[in-house]
Motif scaffolding. Structure first.
Motif, PDB file in Angstrom:
ATOM      1  N   GLN A 366       0.755  -1.057   0.036  1.00 45.19           N
ATOM      2  CA  GLN A 366       0.100   0.030   0.049  1.00 45.19           C
ATOM      3  C   GLN A 366       0.900   1.271   0.040  1.00 45.19           C
ATOM      4  OE1 GLN A 366      -3.266   0.436  -0.238  1.00 45.19           O
ATOM      5  NE2 GLN A 366      -3.030   2.448  -0.247  1.00 45.19           N
ATOM      6  N   GLN A 367       1.953   1.364   0.788  1.00 46.38           N
ATOM      7  CA  GLN A 367       2.787   2.541   0.951  1.00 46.38           C
ATOM      8  C   GLN A 367       3.450   2.697  -0.464  1.00 46.38           C
ATOM      9  OE1 GLN A 367       5.601   2.778   4.072  1.00 46.38           O
ATOM     10  NE2 GLN A 367       4.436   2.064   5.514  1.00 46.38           N
ATOM     11  N   PHE A 368       3.888   1.491  -1.207  1.00 45.52           N
ATOM     12  CA  PHE A 368       4.426   1.779  -2.352  1.00 45.52           C
ATOM     13  C   PHE A 368       3.602   2.214  -3.520  1.00 45.52           C
ATOM     14  CE2 PHE A 368       7.011   0.521  -6.140  1.00 45.52           C
ATOM     15  CZ  PHE A 368       8.025   0.828  -5.885  1.00 45.52           C
ATOM     16  N   GLN A 369       2.456   1.762  -3.580  1.00 45.89           N
ATOM     17  CA  GLN A 369       1.335   2.030  -4.462  1.00 45.89           C
ATOM     18  C   GLN A 369       0.883   3.685  -4.504  1.00 45.89           C
ATOM     19  OE1 GLN A 369       0.015   0.221  -6.892  1.00 45.89           O
ATOM     20  NE2 GLN A 369      -0.625   2.224  -7.563  1.00 45.89           N
ATOM     21  N   THR A 370       0.966   4.098  -3.017  1.00 47.22           N
ATOM     22  CA  THR A 370       0.692   5.557  -2.983  1.00 47.22           C
ATOM     23  C   THR A 370       1.955   6.337  -3.507  1.00 47.22           C
ATOM     24  OG1 THR A 370      -0.366   4.957  -0.789  1.00 47.22           O
ATOM     25  CG2 THR A 370       0.682   7.191  -1.071  1.00 47.22           C
ATOM     26  N   ALA A 371       3.124   5.660  -3.607  1.00 46.99           N
ATOM     27  CA  ALA A 371       4.383   6.447  -3.860  1.00 46.99           C
ATOM     28  C   ALA A 371       4.353   6.547  -5.475  1.00 46.99           C
ATOM     29  CB  ALA A 371       5.649   5.705  -3.563  1.00 46.99           C
ATOM     30  N   LEU A 372       3.743   5.421  -6.215  1.00 51.57           N
ATOM     31  CA  LEU A 372       3.652   5.277  -7.569  1.00 51.57           C
ATOM     32  C   LEU A 372       2.500   6.309  -8.033  1.00 51.57           C
ATOM     33  CD1 LEU A 372       3.960   1.503  -8.308  1.00 51.57           C
ATOM     34  CD2 LEU A 372       5.386   3.144  -8.634  1.00 51.57           C
ATOM     35  N   ASP A 373       1.601   6.510  -7.328  1.00 51.29           N
ATOM     36  CA  ASP A 373       0.210   7.498  -7.623  1.00 51.29           C
ATOM     37  C   ASP A 373       0.848   8.664  -7.397  1.00 51.29           C
ATOM     38  OD1 ASP A 373      -1.330   4.970  -7.917  1.00 51.29           O
ATOM     39  OD2 ASP A 373      -2.225   5.232  -5.848  1.00 51.29           O
ATOM     40  N   LYS A 374       1.786   9.119  -6.540  1.00 53.45           N
ATOM     41  CA  LYS A 374       2.597  10.477  -6.655  1.00 53.45           C
ATOM     42  C   LYS A 374       3.436  10.746  -7.783  1.00 53.45           C
ATOM     43  CE  LYS A 374       1.714  11.171  -1.742  1.00 53.45           C
ATOM     44  NZ  LYS A 374       2.292  11.437  -0.370  1.00 53.45           N
ATOM     45  N   GLY A 375       3.494   9.761  -8.575  1.00 55.69           N
ATOM     46  CA  GLY A 375       4.703   9.864  -9.489  1.00 55.69           C
ATOM     47  C   GLY A 375       5.929   9.155  -9.461  1.00 55.69           C
ATOM     48  N   LEU A 376       6.194   8.261  -8.542  1.00 56.22           N
ATOM     49  CA  LEU A 376       7.546   7.445  -8.655  1.00 56.22           C
ATOM     50  C   LEU A 376       7.968   6.822  -9.700  1.00 56.22           C
ATOM     51  CD1 LEU A 376       9.825   7.332  -6.186  1.00 56.22           C
ATOM     52  CD2 LEU A 376       8.680   5.032  -5.927  1.00 56.22           C
ATOM     53  N   THR A 377       8.927   7.252 -10.493  1.00 57.52           N
ATOM     54  CA  THR A 377       9.563   6.585 -11.541  1.00 57.52           C
ATOM     55  C   THR A 377      10.778   5.693 -11.317  1.00 57.52           C
ATOM     56  OG1 THR A 377      10.543   8.305 -12.065  1.00 57.52           O
ATOM     57  CG2 THR A 377       8.161   8.099 -12.896  1.00 57.52           C
ATOM     58  N   ALA A 378      11.105   4.824 -12.325  1.00 53.83           N
ATOM     59  CA  ALA A 378      12.219   3.950 -12.370  1.00 53.83           C
ATOM     60  C   ALA A 378      13.269   4.277 -13.575  1.00 53.83           C
ATOM     61  CB  ALA A 378      11.893   2.662 -12.551  1.00 53.83           C
ATOM     62  N   THR A 379      14.438   4.480 -13.222  1.00 53.86           N
ATOM     63  CA  THR A 379      15.391   5.069 -14.226  1.00 53.86           C
ATOM     64  C   THR A 379      16.754   4.068 -13.959  1.00 53.86           C
ATOM     65  OG1 THR A 379      16.533   6.748 -12.668  1.00 53.86           O
ATOM     66  CG2 THR A 379      14.802   7.643 -14.270  1.00 53.86           C
ATOM     67  N   ILE A 380      17.241   4.044 -15.066  1.00 48.69           N
ATOM     68  CA  ILE A 380      18.605   3.155 -15.129  1.00 48.69           C
ATOM     69  C   ILE A 380      19.733   4.098 -14.846  1.00 48.69           C
ATOM     70  CG2 ILE A 380      20.206   1.492 -16.479  1.00 48.69           C
ATOM     71  CD1 ILE A 380      17.916   0.406 -17.926  1.00 48.69           C
TER      72      ILE A 380
END
Length: 553
Positions: A366-380
């Motif tokens: 749930q905590q990580f989904q909240t961060a994804l909803d706020k725009g958390l992205t992955a980069t190399i």
């Protein structure tokens, strides 16, 4: 007379005397010999041990009536016959043992050949260089007797009377260690490999290891085993780490293990099964019951990103890359059409619980989904510039950079949006800058610059000519004598004005004019003196140093 003669010649009855046969000396000697022979036979039977059969691959170094059988370096038998086995797969050696070894022949008795040998344990068997090879054994503890044994080429790991723990290890490893290689716990040797074999059917390696007592108490049900090479070099974002194992492991490699003590761990028994992993890093990245999986799609190159690469959030390692690439069924067939590479990530809640109580898997999801909803992205991002390794970094979105999220769920995992970053993003920006630079009208700009330089060159020539004219003017004697002539003129003017009455208006005006002229001459005196000393002071700054012309390039 005839009657008398007949009476004289009459026979007398014979008397027979009975003699005891046991009192005859003739029969005593054979009887004594029989008794002695029986006693010697019984003694021989009592002193003669079992006759055993030893199966060997080769009879190298084994000789009839010369090769002895020893236990604890005591002779207890001798080889009496050598012949080929019926199946032609080796030789069959028959050994006659003493009575002392009769009770030692059990089903778990182990035999091996002692000869000069050099291995990871050092140099052994040098005493056999003169006496020759011999056969040694360790007595078994089983209640079952046995008289046919397989002879090993190397000594068994467990010595006589030594207690410990035997375990079975199985793994799909890319190499196999030799029998006798050490088993390590934090670089301490606590056991050895007893047997090693490769199973072609499932391409697995099977080991039997023996952990000597009391080191066997280190093993519990949560222990994990891995291959440890003699010389290990690990590269990470922190640099290069070199780890050297003990000498035995440097020669042949080793098996290492840890002993995590958790609430659900329990003791193990002989011949329990464990999985053998390829490296300690693989063990460190093993998932647990709370691991959370995600998928990220990248359009940039994934070179340098491998399974085991770290996943970080603002410098904190929170997970690991598990699969590169991670294509769903038949999805790789659209590789050139889509142009993206899916990568599977695993987040470990235990790495995020720093000085904190453990939370459930659902809480972290749930905590990580909240961060994804706020725009958390992955980069190399680059993990090490020297080795070129990469990692996945979770960051907040940057500016208006395009984000890639072709699916919401992929392969059963939630999809994380991605964007370019790190050196790849810098390379794109540099490429765009170079493209804009190439589109500039450089030819026209260079032509204009060449014209401006030509005009400047003409101006400099004119300035040089003017400077020469000024230097010529200042250098003339008339110009240098100008101050003296002005002084003479003023003196003559004063003499002339002496005739003018001080009370007249003319006198007053002339006096005022003379004072102004005198002041002007005093003010001009430094300038004239400067021109005498430095004729070019009218053009260049007199307080600055003379310019030094630069050489031609």
């Amino acid at each position: 007379m005839n009657q008398d003669n007949s009476s004289e010649t009459r026979s007398v009855p014979a008397r027979v005397n009975k003699t005891n046969v046991f009192t005859s000396v003739v029969w005593i000697i054979p009887l004594v010999a029989l008794v002695a022979g029986g006693w010697l036979l019984m003694k021989q039977i009592r002193e003669t041990g079992p006759r055993i059969t030893l199966l060997m691959d080769s009879a190298e170094g084994i000789e009839v009536n010369n090769t002895v059988v020893k236990v604890l370096n005591v002779d207890v038998g001798r080889v009496i016959r050598i012949k080929l086995r019926d199946d032609r797969k080796g030789v069959e050696v028959t050994a006659q043992l003493n009575a002392d070894a009769k009770e030692l022949m059990r089903s778990d008795t182990q035999f091996w050949v002692v000869k000069p040998r050099i291995d990871q344990s050092g140099v052994t068997g040098l005493n056999t260089l003169l006496s020759g090879s011999y056969i040694a054994f360790t007595p078994g503890k089983s209640s079952e007797e046995k008289h046919t044994f397989e002879v090993q080429d190397i000594p068994p790991i467990a010595a006589i009377g030594q207690s410990g723990l035997r375990l079975k290890l199985t793994g799909k490893n890319d190499k196999i260690l030799n029998v006798g290689s050490p088993v390590l716990y934090e670089n301490f040797m606590v056991g050895m490999i007893e047997s090693a074999r490769f199973e072609p059917a499932d391409q697995t390696v099977h080991y039997t290891v023996f952990i000597q007592s009391p080191n066997d108490k280190l093993i519990n049900s949560n222990s994990r085993f891995w291959l440890s090479s003699g010389f290990h070099i690990e590269t990470s974002a922190n640099g290069i780490k070199v780890d050297s194992a003990p000498l035995g492991a440097l020669i042949s490699g080793a098996i290492s293990f840890d002993a995590p003590k958790t609430g659900d761990s329990h003791a193990v028994k002989n011949n329990d099964q464990f999985t053998l992993y390829d490296s300690q890093s693989e063990v460190a990245n093993l998932p647990d019951g709370r691991s959370i999986y995600y998928t990220a799609f990248f359009k940039q190159s994934v070179r340098g990103l491998t399974a085991g690469s770290p996943v970080e959030y603002k410098g904190i390692n929170i997970g690991v890359v598990t699969d590169v690439p991670y294509f769903d069924r038949n999805d790789s067939l659209h590789l050139f059409e889509n142009g993206w590479i899916p990568v599977r990530l695993r987040l470990e809640p235990a790495r995020m619980e720093i000085n904190a109580d453990a939370q459930s898997k659902d809480v972290w999801k749930q905590q990580f989904q909240t961060a994804l909803d706020k725009g958390l992205t992955a980069t190399i991002s680059s993990n090490n510039l020297i080795t070129g390794t990469k990692m996945v970094e979770l960051t907040e979105p940057r500016g208006s950079s395009p984000k890639l999220k072709p699916h919401t769920v992929y392969g059963g995992d939630t999809v994380i949006a991605t964007q370019t970053g790190g050196l790849d993003d810098l390379q794109v920006q540099v490429a765009n800058l170079l493209e804009k630079f190439n589109s500039l009208p450089l030819d026209k700009t260079v032509n204009n610059l060449n014209g401006s330089l030509a005009e400047l060159k003409t101006t400099l020539k004119s300035a040089d000519a003017a400077l020469k004219s000024v230097n010529s003017l200042v250098g003339k004697p008339q110009t240098q004598n100008l101050p003296a002539e002005l002084n003479a003129t003023l003196r003559e003017l004063r003499e002339t004005l002496k005739g003018v009455s001080p009370q007249s208006p003319v006198y007053s005006d002339v006096q005022s004019t003379l004072q102004s002229l005198d002041k002007t001459l005093k003010d001009a005196q430094p300038v004239i003196q400067t021109l005498k000393e430095k004729p070019n002071a009218l053009i260049f700054n007199q307080n600055a140093k003379d310019p030094i012309p630069k050489g031609s390039r």
